[in-house]
Design a protein around this motif. Structure first.
Motif, PDB file in Angstrom:
ATOM      1  N   ASP A  55       0.756  -1.182  -0.103  1.00  0.00           N
ATOM      2  CA  ASP A  55      -0.042   0.078   0.122  1.00  0.00           C
ATOM      3  C   ASP A  55       0.648   1.136  -0.020  1.00  0.00           C
ATOM      4  N   CYS A  56       2.092   1.219   0.084  1.00  0.00           N
ATOM      5  CA  CYS A  56       2.970   2.463   0.232  1.00  0.00           C
ATOM      6  C   CYS A  56       3.017   3.247  -1.189  1.00  0.00           C
ATOM      7  N   PRO A  57       2.502   4.376  -1.395  1.00  0.00           N
ATOM      8  CA  PRO A  57       2.469   5.142  -2.470  1.00  0.00           C
ATOM      9  C   PRO A  57       3.703   5.357  -3.166  1.00  0.00           C
ATOM     10  N   VAL A  58       4.911   5.314  -2.581  1.00  0.00           N
ATOM     11  CA  VAL A  58       6.011   5.568  -3.039  1.00  0.00           C
ATOM     12  C   VAL A  58       6.978   4.494  -2.781  1.00  0.00           C
ATOM     13  N   ASP A  59       6.457   3.296  -2.720  1.00  0.00           N
ATOM     14  CA  ASP A  59       7.313   2.006  -2.783  1.00  0.00           C
ATOM     15  C   ASP A  59       8.626   2.236  -1.918  1.00  0.00           C
ATOM     16  N   VAL A  60       8.549   2.511  -0.596  1.00  0.00           N
ATOM     17  CA  VAL A  60       9.593   2.527   0.461  1.00  0.00           C
ATOM     18  C   VAL A  60      10.154   1.250   0.695  1.00  0.00           C
ATOM     19  N   PHE A  61       9.328   0.292   0.670  1.00  0.00           N
ATOM     20  CA  PHE A  61       9.771  -1.208   1.264  1.00  0.00           C
ATOM     21  C   PHE A  61      10.250  -1.977   0.350  1.00  0.00           C
ATOM     22  N   GLU A  65      15.008 -11.218   3.393  1.00  0.00           N
ATOM     23  CA  GLU A  65      14.935 -12.642   3.948  1.00  0.00           C
ATOM     24  C   GLU A  65      15.382 -12.709   5.363  1.00  0.00           C
ATOM     25  N   THR A  66      14.725 -13.165   6.564  1.00  0.00           N
ATOM     26  CA  THR A  66      15.397 -13.460   7.862  1.00  0.00           C
ATOM     27  C   THR A  66      14.987 -14.825   8.217  1.00  0.00           C
ATOM     28  N   PRO A  67      15.962 -15.712   7.717  1.00  0.00           N
ATOM     29  CA  PRO A  67      15.649 -17.200   8.103  1.00  0.00           C
ATOM     30  C   PRO A  67      15.703 -17.530   9.465  1.00  0.00           C
ATOM     31  N   ASP A  68      14.776 -18.379   9.959  1.00  0.00           N
ATOM     32  CA  ASP A  68      14.766 -18.754  11.284  1.00  0.00           C
ATOM     33  C   ASP A  68      14.232 -17.736  12.470  1.00  0.00           C
ATOM     34  N   HIS A  69      13.826 -16.688  11.956  1.00  0.00           N
ATOM     35  CA  HIS A  69      13.312 -15.557  12.772  1.00  0.00           C
ATOM     36  C   HIS A  69      11.935 -16.199  13.324  1.00  0.00           C
ATOM     37  N   PRO A  70      11.433 -16.242  14.642  1.00  0.00           N
ATOM     38  CA  PRO A  70      10.306 -16.640  15.154  1.00  0.00           C
ATOM     39  C   PRO A  70       8.906 -16.093  14.656  1.00  0.00           C
ATOM     40  N   ALA A  71       9.069 -14.951  14.438  1.00  0.00           N
ATOM     41  CA  ALA A  71       7.863 -14.252  14.019  1.00  0.00           C
ATOM     42  C   ALA A  71       7.439 -14.304  12.382  1.00  0.00           C
ATOM     43  N   SER A  72       8.496 -14.223  11.716  1.00  0.00           N
ATOM     44  CA  SER A  72       8.539 -14.754  10.133  1.00  0.00           C
ATOM     45  C   SER A  72       9.855 -14.548   9.572  1.00  0.00           C
ATOM     46  N   GLU A  73       9.864 -15.436   8.512  1.00  0.00           N
ATOM     47  CA  GLU A  73      11.265 -15.538   7.796  1.00  0.00           C
ATOM     48  C   GLU A  73      11.624 -14.643   6.549  1.00  0.00           C
ATOM     49  N   ARG A  74      10.899 -13.575   6.682  1.00  0.00           N
ATOM     50  CA  ARG A  74      11.122 -12.359   5.685  1.00  0.00           C
ATOM     51  C   ARG A  74      10.578 -10.982   6.497  1.00  0.00           C
ATOM     52  N   LYS A  75      11.020 -10.051   6.186  1.00  0.00           N
ATOM     53  CA  LYS A  75      10.628  -8.786   6.812  1.00  0.00           C
ATOM     54  C   LYS A  75      10.620  -7.672   5.664  1.00  0.00           C
ATOM     55  N   VAL A  76       9.996  -6.444   6.016  1.00  0.00           N
ATOM     56  CA  VAL A  76       9.848  -5.342   5.050  1.00  0.00           C
ATOM     57  C   VAL A  76      11.116  -4.452   5.581  1.00  0.00           C
ATOM     58  N   GLU A  77      12.023  -4.086   4.767  1.00  0.00           N
ATOM     59  CA  GLU A  77      13.086  -3.341   4.839  1.00  0.00           C
ATOM     60  C   GLU A  77      12.568  -1.818   4.302  1.00  0.00           C
ATOM     61  N   PRO A  78      12.719  -0.792   4.982  1.00  0.00           N
ATOM     62  CA  PRO A  78      12.675   0.556   4.298  1.00  0.00           C
ATOM     63  C   PRO A  78      13.779   1.008   3.421  1.00  0.00           C
ATOM     64  N   THR A  79      13.676   0.568   2.459  1.00  0.00           N
ATOM     65  CA  THR A  79      15.166   0.455   1.763  1.00  0.00           C
ATOM     66  C   THR A  79      15.167   1.843   0.952  1.00  0.00           C
ATOM     67  N   ARG A  80      14.142   2.397   0.621  1.00  0.00           N
ATOM     68  CA  ARG A  80      13.880   3.707   0.200  1.00  0.00           C
ATOM     69  C   ARG A  80      13.111   4.715   1.110  1.00  0.00           C
ATOM     70  N   GLU A  81      13.683   4.847   2.371  1.00  0.00           N
ATOM     71  CA  GLU A  81      13.024   5.582   3.288  1.00  0.00           C
ATOM     72  C   GLU A  81      13.152   7.176   2.985  1.00  0.00           C
ATOM     73  N   ASP A  82      14.312   7.469   2.131  1.00  0.00           N
ATOM     74  CA  ASP A  82      14.342   8.950   1.825  1.00  0.00           C
ATOM     75  C   ASP A  82      13.241   9.485   1.110  1.00  0.00           C
ATOM     76  N   GLN A  83      12.630   8.361   0.333  1.00  0.00           N
ATOM     77  CA  GLN A  83      11.464   8.714  -0.602  1.00  0.00           C
ATOM     78  C   GLN A  83      10.197   8.855   0.187  1.00  0.00           C
ATOM     79  N   CYS A  84       9.977   8.688   1.220  1.00  0.00           N
ATOM     80  CA  CYS A  84       8.853   8.676   2.233  1.00  0.00           C
ATOM     81  C   CYS A  84       8.390   9.954   2.171  1.00  0.00           C
ATOM     82  N   ILE A  85       6.928  10.222   1.989  1.00  0.00           N
ATOM     83  CA  ILE A  85       6.275  11.324   1.989  1.00  0.00           C
ATOM     84  C   ILE A  85       5.340  11.546   3.344  1.00  0.00           C
ATOM     85  N   ASP A  86       5.704  10.875   4.334  1.00  0.00           N
ATOM     86  CA  ASP A  86       5.247  11.006   5.771  1.00  0.00           C
ATOM     87  C   ASP A  86       3.397  10.873   5.536  1.00  0.00           C
ATOM     88  N   CYS A  87       2.990  10.066   4.763  1.00  0.00           N
ATOM     89  CA  CYS A  87       1.707   9.858   4.595  1.00  0.00           C
ATOM     90  C   CYS A  87       1.046   9.043   5.793  1.00  0.00           C
TER      91      CYS A  87
END
Length: 106
Positions: A55-61, A65-87
């Motif tokens: 749902d991010c309108p500017v594709d921040v995430f 992969e986060t193998p063997d993490h108990p909550a999930s084996e992948r996460k969303v990384e804010p790779t393009r956080e500099d593009q965030c529009i603070d919505c």
């Protein structure tokens, strides 16, 4: 309990991954810390439902992969956080309150 909105004062930056700040403590695979600064994701509580990424309108995430993490084996990384529009859509849509956006940490 969601992400600590004061993590940048309560935690130490322990490194970077893919150009994104990582805030400790980190002890893989169970403890992965908080990733990002302006847009921060607490990897220890993220369940990777993907709503923020879809749902991010500017594709921040991107998926990482986060193998063997108990909550999930992948996460969303804010790779393009500099593009965030603070919505704040990612903050509002996260089912476990694992995301914080703060313009003062830009």
């Amino acid at each position: 309990m969601g992400i600590d909105p004061n993590f940048d004062r309560n935690r130490e930056q322990v490194g970077e991954e893919n150009g994104v700040a990582v805030w400790g403590p980190v002890d893989p695979p169970e403890k992965l810390g908080i990733h990002g600064s302006h847009v921060a994701v607490d990897y220890d509580i993220c369940v990777a439902d993907g709503a923020c990424l879809e749902d991010c309108p500017v594709d921040v995430f991107t998926w990482v992969e986060t193998p063997d993490h108990p909550a999930s084996e992948r996460k969303v990384e804010p790779t393009r956080e500099d593009q965030c529009i603070d919505c704040m859509l990612c903050v509002d849509i996260c089912p476990v309150d694992a995301i914080d956006v703060d313009a003062s940490r830009s």
